[in-house]
Design a protein around this motif. Structure first.
Motif, PDB file in Angstrom:
ATOM      1  N   ASN A  70      37.531  17.735  39.387  1.00  0.00           N
ATOM      2  CA  ASN A  70      38.246  18.492  38.838  1.00  0.00           C
ATOM      3  C   ASN A  70      37.297  19.822  38.882  1.00  0.00           C
ATOM      4  OD1 ASN A  70      40.032  16.868  37.795  1.00  0.00           O
ATOM      5  ND2 ASN A  70      38.803  16.216  36.230  1.00  0.00           N
ATOM      6  N   ALA A  71      36.823  20.252  40.026  1.00  0.00           N
ATOM      7  CA  ALA A  71      36.047  21.437  40.470  1.00  0.00           C
ATOM      8  C   ALA A  71      36.669  21.943  41.516  1.00  0.00           C
ATOM      9  CB  ALA A  71      34.724  21.350  40.517  1.00  0.00           C
ATOM     10  N   PHE A  72      37.061  23.214  41.349  1.00  0.00           N
ATOM     11  CA  PHE A  72      37.713  23.859  42.659  1.00  0.00           C
ATOM     12  C   PHE A  72      37.039  25.120  42.896  1.00  0.00           C
ATOM     13  CE2 PHE A  72      40.899  21.528  40.605  1.00  0.00           C
ATOM     14  CZ  PHE A  72      41.967  21.040  41.529  1.00  0.00           C
ATOM     15  N   PRO A  73      36.172  25.232  43.751  1.00  0.00           N
ATOM     16  CA  PRO A  73      35.239  26.373  44.040  1.00  0.00           C
ATOM     17  C   PRO A  73      36.024  27.478  44.913  1.00  0.00           C
ATOM     18  CG  PRO A  73      34.521  24.401  45.510  1.00  0.00           C
ATOM     19  CD  PRO A  73      35.587  23.906  44.525  1.00  0.00           C
ATOM     20  N   GLY A  74      36.218  28.542  44.863  1.00  0.00           N
ATOM     21  CA  GLY A  74      37.026  29.424  45.491  1.00  0.00           C
ATOM     22  C   GLY A  74      36.453  30.877  45.289  1.00  0.00           C
ATOM     23  N   ILE A  75      37.351  31.945  45.571  1.00  0.00           N
ATOM     24  CA  ILE A  75      36.970  33.220  45.382  1.00  0.00           C
ATOM     25  C   ILE A  75      38.056  34.075  44.307  1.00  0.00           C
ATOM     26  CG2 ILE A  75      38.375  33.866  47.421  1.00  0.00           C
ATOM     27  CD1 ILE A  75      36.610  36.076  48.023  1.00  0.00           C
ATOM     28  N   VAL A  76      37.392  34.822  43.578  1.00  0.00           N
ATOM     29  CA  VAL A  76      38.281  35.586  42.538  1.00  0.00           C
ATOM     30  C   VAL A  76      39.191  36.522  43.333  1.00  0.00           C
ATOM     31  CG1 VAL A  76      38.183  37.093  40.584  1.00  0.00           C
ATOM     32  CG2 VAL A  76      36.496  35.244  40.752  1.00  0.00           C
ATOM     33  N   THR A  77      40.605  36.456  42.926  1.00  0.00           N
ATOM     34  CA  THR A  77      41.374  37.344  43.934  1.00  0.00           C
ATOM     35  C   THR A  77      42.160  38.425  42.930  1.00  0.00           C
ATOM     36  OG1 THR A  77      43.033  35.485  43.519  1.00  0.00           O
ATOM     37  CG2 THR A  77      41.978  35.424  45.701  1.00  0.00           C
ATOM     38  N   ALA A  78      42.045  38.025  41.927  1.00  0.00           N
ATOM     39  CA  ALA A  78      42.417  39.099  40.702  1.00  0.00           C
ATOM     40  C   ALA A  78      41.784  38.986  39.413  1.00  0.00           C
ATOM     41  CB  ALA A  78      43.804  38.840  40.496  1.00  0.00           C
ATOM     42  N   VAL A  79      41.583  39.961  38.598  1.00  0.00           N
ATOM     43  CA  VAL A  79      41.227  40.092  37.359  1.00  0.00           C
ATOM     44  C   VAL A  79      41.853  41.229  36.420  1.00  0.00           C
ATOM     45  CG1 VAL A  79      39.251  40.515  36.030  1.00  0.00           C
ATOM     46  CG2 VAL A  79      38.682  39.598  38.040  1.00  0.00           C
ATOM     47  N   LYS A  80      42.714  40.737  35.374  1.00  0.00           N
ATOM     48  CA  LYS A  80      43.353  41.420  34.644  1.00  0.00           C
ATOM     49  C   LYS A  80      42.969  41.399  33.176  1.00  0.00           C
ATOM     50  CE  LYS A  80      47.345  40.208  37.736  1.00  0.00           C
ATOM     51  NZ  LYS A  80      48.414  39.396  37.877  1.00  0.00           N
ATOM     52  N   LEU A  81      42.478  42.507  32.718  1.00  0.00           N
ATOM     53  CA  LEU A  81      41.952  42.701  31.632  1.00  0.00           C
ATOM     54  C   LEU A  81      42.877  43.363  30.200  1.00  0.00           C
ATOM     55  CD1 LEU A  81      38.387  43.999  32.451  1.00  0.00           C
ATOM     56  CD2 LEU A  81      39.060  41.546  32.115  1.00  0.00           C
ATOM     57  N   GLY A  82      42.875  42.561  29.393  1.00  0.00           N
ATOM     58  CA  GLY A  82      43.695  43.214  28.309  1.00  0.00           C
ATOM     59  C   GLY A  82      42.789  43.574  27.119  1.00  0.00           C
ATOM     60  N   ASP A  83      43.196  43.949  25.932  1.00  0.00           N
ATOM     61  CA  ASP A  83      42.337  44.359  24.842  1.00  0.00           C
ATOM     62  C   ASP A  83      41.489  43.190  24.550  1.00  0.00           C
ATOM     63  OD1 ASP A  83      43.156  47.023  24.767  1.00  0.00           O
ATOM     64  OD2 ASP A  83      44.521  46.466  23.537  1.00  0.00           O
TER      65      ASP A  83
END
Length: 131
Positions: A70-83
């Motif tokens: 259950n581990a999926f190493p990868g690369i962050v492709t998007a970060v969407k920040l809310g309040d």
């Protein structure tokens, strides 16, 4: 900004280093050389390219990642920040994972597009580890 060697990029894309090298030689993903002469790919470029590869189905059939642990190493492709909340997208080989977590957690982990991360899945929850 984090950069990746051809070998690291290949592991994150779920392909062989030779395939990643051929893609770089063909100009499909931009590279630059470090002081030691190694070819590197900027994290943001690799993140964008990983989405392209996954959507086109051009990765190799044999993915090096397994859900058995259950581990999926990868690369962050998007970060969407809310309040209060945040959404993180990770491309792990052919798998796109999306996690909703607190903004505070994203800030504490220092997550940003182009960095390595591992999505850990338990039941219906996805937890993000910075790697």
């Amino acid at each position: 900004m984090q950069s990746y060697t051809i070998g690291q990029a290949a592991r994150l894309l779920g392909v062989s280093p030779d395939t990643a090298r051929r893609w770089a030689d063909a100009g499909r993903v931009a590279t630059h050389r470090d002081e030691a002469g190694r070819r590197l790919i900027d994290g943001r470029d690799l993140a964008a390219f990983s989405i392209e590869v996954a959507q086109s189905g051009q990765g190799e059939d044999e993915a090096p990642y397994t859900s058995a642990r259950n581990a999926f190493p990868g690369i962050v492709t998007a970060v969407k920040l809310g309040d209060v909340a945040a959404q993180i997208e990770i491309q792990a080989g052919p798998h796109r994972l999306v996690s909703l977590l607190t903004r505070e957690a994203v800030e504490e982990l220092g997550l940003e597009v182009g960095m390595r991360a591992t999505a850990r899945v338990k039941s219906t929850s996805v937890h993000i580890d910075r790697t």
